[in-house]
Design a protein around this motif. Structure first.
Motif, PDB file in Angstrom:
ATOM      1  N   ARG A 192       0.834  -1.212   0.000  1.00  0.00           N
ATOM      2  CA  ARG A 192       0.000   0.000   0.000  1.00  0.00           C
ATOM      3  C   ARG A 192       0.865   1.257   0.000  1.00  0.00           C
ATOM      4  N   LYS A 193       1.936   1.236   0.791  1.00  0.00           N
ATOM      5  CA  LYS A 193       2.815   2.401   0.863  1.00  0.00           C
ATOM      6  C   LYS A 193       3.530   2.619  -0.482  1.00  0.00           C
ATOM      7  N   ILE A 194       3.950   1.539  -1.135  1.00  0.00           N
ATOM      8  CA  ILE A 194       4.606   1.660  -2.444  1.00  0.00           C
ATOM      9  C   ILE A 194       3.641   2.253  -3.462  1.00  0.00           C
ATOM     10  N   GLU A 195       2.432   1.704  -3.522  1.00  0.00           N
ATOM     11  CA  GLU A 195       1.449   2.180  -4.498  1.00  0.00           C
ATOM     12  C   GLU A 195       1.062   3.627  -4.226  1.00  0.00           C
ATOM     13  N   GLN A 196       0.933   3.955  -2.963  1.00  0.00           N
ATOM     14  CA  GLN A 196       0.572   5.322  -2.576  1.00  0.00           C
ATOM     15  C   GLN A 196       1.588   6.330  -3.105  1.00  0.00           C
ATOM     16  N   LEU A 197       2.875   6.015  -2.977  1.00  0.00           N
ATOM     17  CA  LEU A 197       3.903   6.957  -3.412  1.00  0.00           C
ATOM     18  C   LEU A 197       4.109   6.951  -4.923  1.00  0.00           C
ATOM     19  N   LEU A 198       3.929   5.796  -5.555  1.00  0.00           N
ATOM     20  CA  LEU A 198       4.075   5.755  -7.003  1.00  0.00           C
ATOM     21  C   LEU A 198       2.983   6.567  -7.687  1.00  0.00           C
ATOM     22  N   VAL A 199       1.764   6.425  -7.216  1.00  0.00           N
ATOM     23  CA  VAL A 199       0.631   7.143  -7.816  1.00  0.00           C
ATOM     24  C   VAL A 199       0.677   8.625  -7.439  1.00  0.00           C
ATOM     25  N   GLY A 200       1.114   8.925  -6.228  1.00  0.00           N
ATOM     26  CA  GLY A 200       1.161  10.315  -5.768  1.00  0.00           C
ATOM     27  C   GLY A 200       2.456  10.994  -6.143  1.00  0.00           C
ATOM     28  N   SER A 201       2.594  11.387  -7.394  1.00  0.00           N
ATOM     29  CA  SER A 201       3.855  11.937  -7.895  1.00  0.00           C
ATOM     30  C   SER A 201       4.213  13.267  -7.233  1.00  0.00           C
ATOM     31  N   GLU A 202       3.212  14.074  -6.880  1.00  0.00           N
ATOM     32  CA  GLU A 202       3.492  15.366  -6.255  1.00  0.00           C
ATOM     33  C   GLU A 202       4.124  15.179  -4.876  1.00  0.00           C
ATOM     34  N   ALA A 203       3.557  14.267  -4.069  1.00  0.00           N
ATOM     35  CA  ALA A 203       4.112  13.985  -2.745  1.00  0.00           C
ATOM     36  C   ALA A 203       5.507  13.384  -2.870  1.00  0.00           C
ATOM     37  N   ARG A 204       5.684  12.512  -3.852  1.00  0.00           N
ATOM     38  CA  ARG A 204       6.990  11.872  -4.049  1.00  0.00           C
ATOM     39  C   ARG A 204       8.044  12.911  -4.443  1.00  0.00           C
ATOM     40  N   CYS A 205       7.649  13.873  -5.249  1.00  0.00           N
ATOM     41  CA  CYS A 205       8.580  14.927  -5.673  1.00  0.00           C
ATOM     42  C   CYS A 205       9.027  15.761  -4.474  1.00  0.00           C
ATOM     43  N   LYS A 206       8.086  16.092  -3.587  1.00  0.00           N
ATOM     44  CA  LYS A 206       8.432  16.857  -2.395  1.00  0.00           C
ATOM     45  C   LYS A 206       9.349  16.045  -1.481  1.00  0.00           C
ATOM     46  N   MET A 207       9.065  14.745  -1.336  1.00  0.00           N
ATOM     47  CA  MET A 207       9.921  13.879  -0.531  1.00  0.00           C
ATOM     48  C   MET A 207      11.334  13.829  -1.089  1.00  0.00           C
ATOM     49  N   SER A 208      11.442  13.810  -2.402  1.00  0.00           N
ATOM     50  CA  SER A 208      12.757  13.775  -3.040  1.00  0.00           C
ATOM     51  C   SER A 208      13.575  15.001  -2.648  1.00  0.00           C
ATOM     52  N   GLN A 209      12.927  16.160  -2.651  1.00  0.00           N
ATOM     53  CA  GLN A 209      13.612  17.382  -2.233  1.00  0.00           C
ATOM     54  C   GLN A 209      14.014  17.308  -0.764  1.00  0.00           C
ATOM     55  N   ASN A 210      13.101  16.796   0.061  1.00  0.00           N
ATOM     56  CA  ASN A 210      13.404  16.658   1.491  1.00  0.00           C
ATOM     57  C   ASN A 210      14.595  15.740   1.725  1.00  0.00           C
ATOM     58  N   CYS A 211      14.630  14.645   0.977  1.00  0.00           N
ATOM     59  CA  CYS A 211      15.726  13.673   1.129  1.00  0.00           C
ATOM     60  C   CYS A 211      17.074  14.349   0.933  1.00  0.00           C
ATOM     61  N   ARG A 212      17.196  15.078  -0.142  1.00  0.00           N
ATOM     62  CA  ARG A 212      18.473  15.731  -0.429  1.00  0.00           C
ATOM     63  C   ARG A 212      18.816  16.773   0.628  1.00  0.00           C
ATOM     64  N   GLU A 213      17.844  17.574   1.020  1.00  0.00           N
ATOM     65  CA  GLU A 213      18.093  18.622   2.003  1.00  0.00           C
ATOM     66  C   GLU A 213      18.532  18.040   3.344  1.00  0.00           C
ATOM     67  N   ILE A 214      17.885  16.976   3.778  1.00  0.00           N
ATOM     68  CA  ILE A 214      18.229  16.358   5.053  1.00  0.00           C
ATOM     69  C   ILE A 214      19.597  15.687   4.978  1.00  0.00           C
ATOM     70  N   ALA A 215      19.886  15.038   3.856  1.00  0.00           N
ATOM     71  CA  ALA A 215      21.199  14.406   3.694  1.00  0.00           C
ATOM     72  C   ALA A 215      22.318  15.436   3.804  1.00  0.00           C
ATOM     73  N   VAL A 216      22.128  16.583   3.165  1.00  0.00           N
ATOM     74  CA  VAL A 216      23.146  17.635   3.198  1.00  0.00           C
ATOM     75  C   VAL A 216      23.284  18.212   4.606  1.00  0.00           C
ATOM     76  N   LYS A 217      22.157  18.416   5.270  1.00  0.00           N
ATOM     77  CA  LYS A 217      22.151  19.063   6.583  1.00  0.00           C
ATOM     78  C   LYS A 217      22.619  18.145   7.705  1.00  0.00           C
ATOM     79  N   GLU A 218      22.218  16.860   7.666  1.00  0.00           N
ATOM     80  CA  GLU A 218      22.435  15.978   8.808  1.00  0.00           C
ATOM     81  C   GLU A 218      23.487  14.890   8.592  1.00  0.00           C
ATOM     82  N   TYR A 219      23.746  14.501   7.330  1.00  0.00           N
ATOM     83  CA  TYR A 219      24.597  13.337   7.087  1.00  0.00           C
ATOM     84  C   TYR A 219      25.835  13.647   6.259  1.00  0.00           C
TER      85      TYR A 219
END
Length: 410
Positions: A361-388
């Protein structure tokens, strides 16, 4: 400051990769860092093998201790580490994985008598009666014995987990250690264990954010010749013989996706298990084998919409961190230290443990929800740079080294 890391490998396995990245980060900060390892895989002149010597009756002793279920206590050559040049030059020691058959933990008091040490944990082995991951067993909190998982790594031929637990407890009473964990979850487990008396710090693994960067998704798919698929998932190291990897859960989850969605999906598999997976999934699979080139891993992560991490137990999730730095959200189970990286609605989604339908369900939710996935992608990079950022991790370790050395010298 001279730092000596002791680990099972320089680049082999997650602990090896994490330790070697820290080593490189310290060098970049002007710290004289070296490694003693059980298995040397690089030609780095700052890396050497742990002293090994076959003492008389060593083979007989190993056969006896292995039969008793006491792993690693037959490695008498650990006694020779203080005679190594790297050890003699070091101001402080940084232990990593001490299991896998190259080191005798009974010598920890001897090694830390004249030098303080950081013990960076990469799994749970340091405080259990034998296992690297205890799954749903908490007997390590009270003394082990009656082990429910004797066949989990590192396997034992006889249940002497109570004795091994007591041996470790005896060792820790005499050793001079400071504990570091990469996740808050593992730090909380340490506080319930035989390591509880030691100061414990949480310092996440670092990653070179100048290497692991988001690349153009369409261009990466063209390079990999997979641009015809609408959705790309990536996963890694699917060992059907290791239940911790959760391959069986992944298979059930993917096959539970809708037929229409599965027709549009390609799964990229890094590491082992890809060929076997092709026969068990109702969608296309492309096995990539083991990838040791960072730039190729970056291309794979950047080509993907999601990283699927079906582990049943992990203290952090190094591959999920790599995906994060490339801007690829992760879907995983809510286990161990994984939530430090996979933050629901921010960097990915977490499914209920042992529930492949929820993972689907979580996989399908994110695949279909491209807008949410795009925002998560931005968050991933920002957090990686800031914290890791690797530089941040190295500086945190340097600060801790200085504090420990100051306390040791009085």
């Amino acid at each position: 400051m001279n730092v000596l890391h002791i680990n099972q490998s320089d680049t082999g396995g997650g602990a090896g990769i994490a330790a070697y990245r820290l080593h490189q980060g310290l060098l970049n900060q002007g710290i004289d860092s070296k490694l003693l390892v059980g298995i040397r895989q690089t030609d780095d002149p700052r890396v050497a093998r742990v002293p090994r010597r076959n003492y008389p009756l060593t083979g007989l002793l190993k056969n006896m201790t292995d039969a008793m279920g006491l792993n690693y206590v037959s490695h008498l050559a650990t006694w020779k580490i203080p005679s190594h040049k790297f050890y003699q030059e070091a101001d402080i020691l940084n232990f990593h994985n001490l299991h896998s058959g190259y080191f005798n933990y009974l010598f920890l008091p001897h090694l830390t008598r004249n030098k303080p040490a950081i013990y960076a944990l990469h799994d749970m082995w340091s405080f259990t009666g034998h296992c690297a991951y205890s799954f749903d067993c908490n007997r390590w909190q009270v003394g082990c014995g009656q082990c429910p998982y004797p066949d989990t790594y590192p396997t034992i031929k006889r249940d002497n987990t109570e004795l091994e637990w007591k041996l470790k407890k005896w060792v820790y009473k005499q050793a001079n250690l400071t504990i570091v964990t990469p996740s808050h979850w593992l730090a909380s487990q340490v506080k319930l264990s035989i390591l509880e008396k030691y100061p414990t710090y949480c310092i996440p693994h670092g990653i070179d954010i100048n290497i692991y960067i988001p690349l153009d998704q369409l261009e990466c798919r063209r390079c990999l010749r997979i641009e015809q698929y609408q959705y790309i998932l990536v996963t890694s190291a699917l060992n059907l013989q290791d239940p911790r990897k959760g391959t069986d859960l992944l298979i059930k989850a993917i096959n539970a996706l809708s037929d229409a969605l599965k027709r549009d999906i390609l799964i990229l598999v890094m590491g082992d298990g890809g060929k076997n997976l092709k026969t068990q999934l109702d969608c296309d699979v492309l096995p990539l084998g083991y990838i040791n080139l960072d730039q190729l891993k970056v291309m794979v992560f950047s080509a993907a919409d999601l990283f699927i991490f079906p582990t049943r137990g992990d203290i952090f999730g190094l591959v999920a961190q790599e995906a994060m730095a490339c801007g690829t959200p992760t879907v995983a189970f809510n286990v161990g230290g994984v939530p430090d990286l996979v933050r629901p609605g921010i960097t990915g989604e977490l499914a209920e443990p042992e529930n492949p339908q929820d993972l689907a369900r979580k996989i399908e939710q994110l695949l279909v929800g491209s807008e949410a996935r795009c925002k998560m992608s931005q968050n991933c990079r920002e957090i990686a740079v800031k914290e890791y950022n690797l530089t941040l991790q190295a500086q945190r370790y340097i600060d801790l080294y200085q504090q420990v050395l100051a306390d040791f010298r009085g």
